[in-house]
Write an enzyme that holds these catalytic residues in place. Structure first.
Site, PDB file in Angstrom:
ATOM      1  CE1 TYR A 100      -3.664   2.633   1.052  1.00 44.10           C
ATOM      2  CE2 TYR A 100      -1.774   3.646   2.114  1.00 44.10           C
ATOM      3  CZ  TYR A 100      -3.058   3.729   1.640  1.00 44.10           C
ATOM      4  OH  TYR A 100      -3.754   4.903   1.758  1.00 44.10           O
ATOM      5  CD  GLU A 185      -5.779   4.393  -1.170  1.00 41.17           C
ATOM      6  OE1 GLU A 185      -5.803   4.705   0.026  1.00 41.17           O
ATOM      7  OE2 GLU A 185      -6.776   3.919  -1.773  1.00 41.17           O
TER       8      GLU A 185
END
Length: 371
Positions: A100, A185
């Site tokens: 992530y 993101e």
């Protein structure tokens, strides 16, 4: 302003961040053509909502025929209140690891924040705090190569992955700055054949900076229900629960959501009826809550500018016209409280004066709560 995944991927590719081969799909035929060209693919619903995979918004197709069949089932489907109008056909990946990474704004420190974790593929809120690496950015300096190398070292990455990750951090920050983003993101950032690749992406642009980005496609956010309530002039956000909520004021609405969750319930929405909303818009908003088919409706009013008797009249108007077929819990305190309570009691509706017992009762009626 949120960007669809395919637009976020375009931004990544423009800055040299590897992405899988993909095509935007509008029809079943285009889906078949895409799979014919790129091979086995994931068909991904292009909607501005998270949790697509669990909701059936990401499906795989190995052949053009299967892609056509899958696209026919997905296009037009309802996905968490959003109608799927487009798909993104993306090459199926043999994923070795999932990470992530994101760049966002820390509103408390008022500086950019880069976050990364070796636990990817899930919402960052579900990752243990100890597994998240955070590194704040000095806006006067920006993100230079050493910044990415430090993050890679803190994550324990070595060799090629460390080098690629450090380079990716710099590029992601460039997108954040150039696009005036609130969030960039990649989740998951995956390892395929020993190299990093963006398997999914989110890009949210600061609305106040859109005047600097006239070439960006303007995307209207919100589900059909959200748009309907916004047209009335009220603030509304859909959630995943089954206890519908109406309150007056953003703070009160947030407190109501918290109270429902505190007692073990699941809020279905955030609805701020505002201060001083008249009978008609309040009744229209209540009609929307009824149309959601919740288990319970909880109305929480602390009247200052808002008049309790107007709220009571709105409740009775809906009850007498369209009806309220689910349990209704009302907390009514403030301006014209006596008049409002009297109107409700005459119609057989009791009103609470305290929020906590009212919220707890709403949760009980929904058959939820802490055991």
């Amino acid at each position: 302003m949120k960007q669809y995944e395919y637009l976020a991927k375009q931004a990544l590719a423009e800055h040299g961040i590897p992405i899988p081969p993909g095509r935007l799909v509008n029809t079943p035929e285009e889906a078949a053509e895409a799979v014919s060209a790129i091979g086995p693919a994931a068909l991904k619903a292009q909607v501005l909502v998270g949790g697509r995979g669990k909701a059936g918004g990401i499906r795989f197709a190995e052949t053009p025929e299967k892609a056509r069949e899958t696209a026919e089932a997905m296009l037009g489907m309802d996905l968490k209140g959003y109608t799927v109008e487009r798909l993104y056909a993306e090459g199926k990946l043999e994923i070795e690891r999932e990470f992530y990474i994101s760049v966002t704004t820390d509103r408390n420190k008022k500086v950019p924040l880069v976050m990364a974790s070796l636990s990817g593929g899930v919402e960052i809120e579900d990752v243990a705090d100890s597994e998240i690496v955070r590194q704040w950015v000095n806006p006067r300096v920006g993100v230079l190569p050493y910044f990415g190398r430090q993050m890679a070292e803190r994550l324990g990455l070595k060799g090629t992955l460390a080098k690629e990750f450090a380079d990716l951090v710099v590029k992601l920050y460039q997108i954040y700055r150039e696009r005036d983003a609130e969030l960039v993101e990649i989740n998951p950032l995956v390892v395929v054949n020993g190299h990093l690749m963006a398997a999914d992406a989110r890009l949210n642009i600061d609305d106040s900076a859109l005047f600097r980005h006239k070439n960006l496609e303007r995307i209207e956010e919100g589900s059909a229900l959200e748009k309907k309530v916004h047209e009335i002039g009220l603030a509304y956000v859909e959630l995943d629960g089954d206890i519908a909520i109406m309150a007056n004021g953003a703070g009160m609405a947030m407190a109501t959501v918290d109270a429902i969750q505190y007692f073990g319930g699941k809020p279905a929405n955030f609805l701020d009826a505002g201060g001083g909303a008249s009978v008609e818009p309040t009744a229209q908003a209540l009609d929307v809550l009824v149309s959601m088919n919740p288990k319970v409706i909880f109305i929480n009013i602390f009247g200052g500018i808002t008049r309790c008797d107007d709220v009571a009249k709105a409740i009775l108007q809906v009850k007498q016209t369209t009806g309220i077929p689910v349990p209704l819990v009302v907390r009514l305190v403030g301006t014209n409280e006596r008049e409002g309570v009297a109107l409700l009691e005459a119609a057989g509706i009791s009103a609470y004066s305290d929020m906590a017992p009212a919220a707890e009762r709403a949760v009980q009626l929904a058959g939820e709560g802490r055991s």
